[in-house]
Design a protein around this motif. Structure first.
Motif, mmCIF file in Angstrom:
data_model
loop_
_atom_site.group_PDB
_atom_site.id
_atom_site.type_symbol
_atom_site.label_atom_id
_atom_site.label_comp_id
_atom_site.label_asym_id
_atom_site.label_seq_id
_atom_site.Cartn_x
_atom_site.Cartn_y
_atom_site.Cartn_z
ATOM 1 N N UNK A 152 -10.178 14.732 -2.424
ATOM 2 C CA UNK A 152 -9.133 15.763 -1.672
ATOM 3 C C UNK A 152 -9.727 14.354 0.106
ATOM 4 N N UNK A 153 -9.171 14.800 0.705
ATOM 5 C CA UNK A 153 -8.920 14.376 2.180
ATOM 6 C C UNK A 153 -10.085 15.101 2.628
ATOM 7 N N UNK A 154 -10.757 14.907 4.162
ATOM 8 C CA UNK A 154 -11.300 15.654 4.976
ATOM 9 C C UNK A 154 -9.859 16.571 5.732
ATOM 10 N N UNK A 155 -9.144 15.412 6.132
ATOM 11 C CA UNK A 155 -7.956 16.979 6.985
ATOM 12 C C UNK A 155 -7.342 17.856 6.441
ATOM 13 N N UNK A 195 1.133 -1.194 -0.209
ATOM 14 C CA UNK A 195 0.191 0.672 0.206
ATOM 15 C C UNK A 195 0.842 1.520 0.360
ATOM 16 N N UNK A 196 0.189 2.710 -0.555
ATOM 17 C CA UNK A 196 1.104 3.659 -0.235
ATOM 18 C C UNK A 196 0.407 4.974 -0.373
ATOM 19 N N UNK A 197 0.998 5.070 0.983
ATOM 20 C CA UNK A 197 0.296 7.154 0.982
ATOM 21 C C UNK A 197 1.514 7.843 1.023
ATOM 22 N N UNK A 198 0.679 9.587 1.233
ATOM 23 C CA UNK A 198 1.739 10.229 1.327
ATOM 24 C C UNK A 198 1.217 11.891 1.543
ATOM 25 N N UNK A 199 2.084 12.726 2.145
ATOM 26 C CA UNK A 199 1.961 13.831 1.714
ATOM 27 C C UNK A 199 2.529 15.120 1.810
ATOM 28 N N UNK A 200 1.782 15.951 1.451
ATOM 29 C CA UNK A 200 2.111 16.991 1.014
ATOM 30 C C UNK A 200 2.057 18.915 1.169
ATOM 31 N N UNK A 201 2.130 19.764 0.714
ATOM 32 C CA UNK A 201 2.556 20.347 1.924
ATOM 33 C C UNK A 201 0.829 21.258 1.611
ATOM 34 N N UNK A 202 0.313 21.440 2.650
ATOM 35 C CA UNK A 202 -0.777 21.960 2.654
ATOM 36 C C UNK A 202 -1.262 23.530 1.970
ATOM 37 N N UNK A 203 -1.998 23.457 1.500
ATOM 38 C CA UNK A 203 -2.621 25.292 0.985
ATOM 39 C C UNK A 203 -2.267 24.714 -0.705
ATOM 40 N N UNK A 258 -2.549 -1.101 -2.922
ATOM 41 C CA UNK A 258 -3.353 -0.111 -2.904
ATOM 42 C C UNK A 258 -3.400 1.057 -2.516
ATOM 43 N N UNK A 259 -3.798 2.641 -2.920
ATOM 44 C CA UNK A 259 -3.739 4.272 -3.093
ATOM 45 C C UNK A 259 -4.481 4.227 -1.875
ATOM 46 N N UNK A 260 -3.947 4.335 -0.707
ATOM 47 C CA UNK A 260 -4.383 4.931 0.119
ATOM 48 C C UNK A 260 -4.566 6.720 0.271
ATOM 49 N N UNK A 261 -5.461 7.305 0.744
ATOM 50 C CA UNK A 261 -5.609 8.434 0.199
ATOM 51 C C UNK A 261 -3.722 9.770 0.921
ATOM 52 N N UNK A 262 -3.734 10.774 0.972
ATOM 53 C CA UNK A 262 -2.621 10.745 0.510
ATOM 54 C C UNK A 262 -3.571 12.403 1.479
ATOM 55 N N UNK A 263 -2.271 12.757 2.517
ATOM 56 C CA UNK A 263 -3.243 14.250 3.409
ATOM 57 C C UNK A 263 -2.077 14.939 3.753
ATOM 58 N N UNK A 319 -1.778 17.155 -1.633
ATOM 59 C CA UNK A 319 -1.187 15.871 -1.350
ATOM 60 C C UNK A 319 -2.616 15.188 -2.443
ATOM 61 N N UNK A 320 -3.350 15.640 -2.967
ATOM 62 C CA UNK A 320 -3.824 15.169 -3.659
ATOM 63 C C UNK A 320 -3.670 14.818 -5.366
ATOM 64 N N UNK A 321 -3.104 15.907 -5.395
ATOM 65 C CA UNK A 321 -1.803 14.927 -6.965
ATOM 66 C C UNK A 321 -1.792 14.410 -6.363
ATOM 67 N N UNK A 322 -0.412 14.469 -5.932
ATOM 68 C CA UNK A 322 -0.169 13.194 -6.210
ATOM 69 C C UNK A 322 -0.620 11.861 -5.581
#
Length: 398
Positions: free
Chosen positions: A171-174, A51-59, A233-238, A157-160
């Motif tokens: 886009x995730x809730x957080x 599985x793969x997830x990640x994070x991106x700079x907010x805003x 699996x791709x888990x939502x990035x935040x 985040x959702x772009x990545x």
């Protein structure tokens, strides 16, 4: 050096108005290409990734041109993604978190929903210039034809996540609660906020999802080019801030403070009380809980200035002076803001003695140092409590 072609400063362009700050979208895509190619050449076994997830700079936000979904879906594994996607973005330079060019859009958004506090009650924050809704409104106001050409708007985040999914990722809730658009209690877009920013915006954003959502399997592109398993699996990035809460494994009652150029405080709360200062985000770990976030601009740079003034530039001397004074500083307290603070919005040096009288002259050096440290941490606690943080008796005893 690998990305020097884009001629950024620290990964960003600061425009001539000194307010607009962007990053080239294709630079991010190429960076991912470079990382994956290096992993492949080093012999990394991608087939073992489940599985793969990640994070991106907010805003930050990314604007996909009409027709891009098909290009992304049908990307040829023989080409790097930055070649395939070179014509897929209606906005080539994405607005990022450092941008502060949307003051008029912020004012309009707050007015449209009944004021700053009402907007905070809905979305968790009053209108902030870097927040995505206001950035979208600026693009729509200044370049409506570009907005019309856009079929999807992603956060970084959702772009990545989309690059791995081969389709537009939700886009995730957080991370979504850092946009001035999401109703943080209902976990859905606010129609009033969307309408205040641009027409038809809900369709361009898609439906938000819980931060732990499984979005689907990795794209055929990555299976063929790098050898990922089709079962990966791709888990939502935040966003980066929510990811810090998850990574620190914070629980209810915990609080984390990052002491950097700007200090950041974040904590897990159950019952939020949105205010004009700070931010309330949806919790990335528990969709029924919340995350409070505070940013203090006068962080380490302020401590370094007092260190230089009172301890000859030495952290050892600074520490010795701090330990030579008693907790509470005999009632002497100071609030130190060399530049305009975010929380609260104030500037200047403000010293008070034990009788709550304002002191104009400097404190003795060791008193000044403790006043700075205690003042900074008292302010963090006070503002955290305003957002819903509760200090229990066991915490106070500890």
């Amino acid at each position: 050096k690998i990305l020097s072609f884009y001629r950024t400063q620290g990964g960003a362009y600061v425009h001539s108005d000194r307010l607009t700050v962007t990053s080239p979208v294709l630079m991010w895509v190429k960076a991912l290409d470079v990382i994956l190619e290096k992993m492949k050449s080093s012999g990394f076994n991608f087939s073992q990734v489940r599985a793969l997830s990640g994070a991106g700079q907010q805003h930050g936000s990314v604007y996909w041109k009409k027709g891009s979904a098909e290009v992304l879906k049908n990307a040829s594994y023989e080409l790097p993604l930055h070649h395939t996607l070179k014509d897929c973005f209606s906005v080539s330079n994405s607005p990022i978190w450092m941008d502060s060019s949307t003051a008029s859009q912020c004012s309009s958004l707050e007015k449209a929903v009944g004021g700053a506090q009402h907007l905070a009650n809905i979305t968790g924050s009053r209108a902030y210039e870097r927040f995505t809704g206001n950035q979208i409104a600026k693009i729509y106001n200044q370049n409506p034809e570009v907005y019309v050409q856009t079929e999807r708007i992603s956060l970084v985040s959702s772009f990545a996540a989309s690059l791995f999914l081969g389709a537009y990722a939700a886009i995730d809730y957080s991370d979504g609660s850092g946009m001035n658009l999401l109703k943080i209690c209902e976990k859905e877009w606010s129609k009033a906020c969307l309408d205040a920013c641009a027409p038809g915006l809900a369709e361009k954003l898609g439906c938000p999802v819980p931060s732990h959502s499984v979005l689907g399997a990795i794209s055929p592109y990555h299976i063929k080019r790098y050898g990922f398993s089709p079962d990966c699996k791709i888990v939502a990035f935040t966003g980066d801030n929510p990811a810090s809460l998850a990574g620190m494994r914070l629980q209810e009652g915990d609080i984390a403070i990052s002491l950097g150029t700007s200090d950041t405080l974040f904590l897990w709360i159950q019952k939020p009380t949105p205010a004009l200062e700070g931010h309330i985000l949806c919790n990335p770990v528990d969709s029924q809980a919340y995350m409070a976030l505070l940013c203090f601009k006068n962080g380490s740079l302020m401590r370094e200035r007092i260190r230089d003034d009172c301890a000859a530039g030495s952290w050892d001397e600074f520490s010795k002076a701090l330990t030579s004074t008693v907790a509470g500083n005999n009632g002497n307290l100071g609030f130190y803001f060399d530049v305009m603070e975010i929380t609260p919005e104030v500037v200047g040096i403000h010293r008070f003695n034990r009788d709550n009288q304002k002191v104009v002259s400097n404190f003795p050096k060791e008193v000044e140092i403790r006043a700075l440290i205690e003042g900074q941490f008292m302010a963090k606690r006070i503002h955290a409590e305003k957002l819903g943080y509760k200090v229990s008796k066991c915490h106070e005893k500890a």
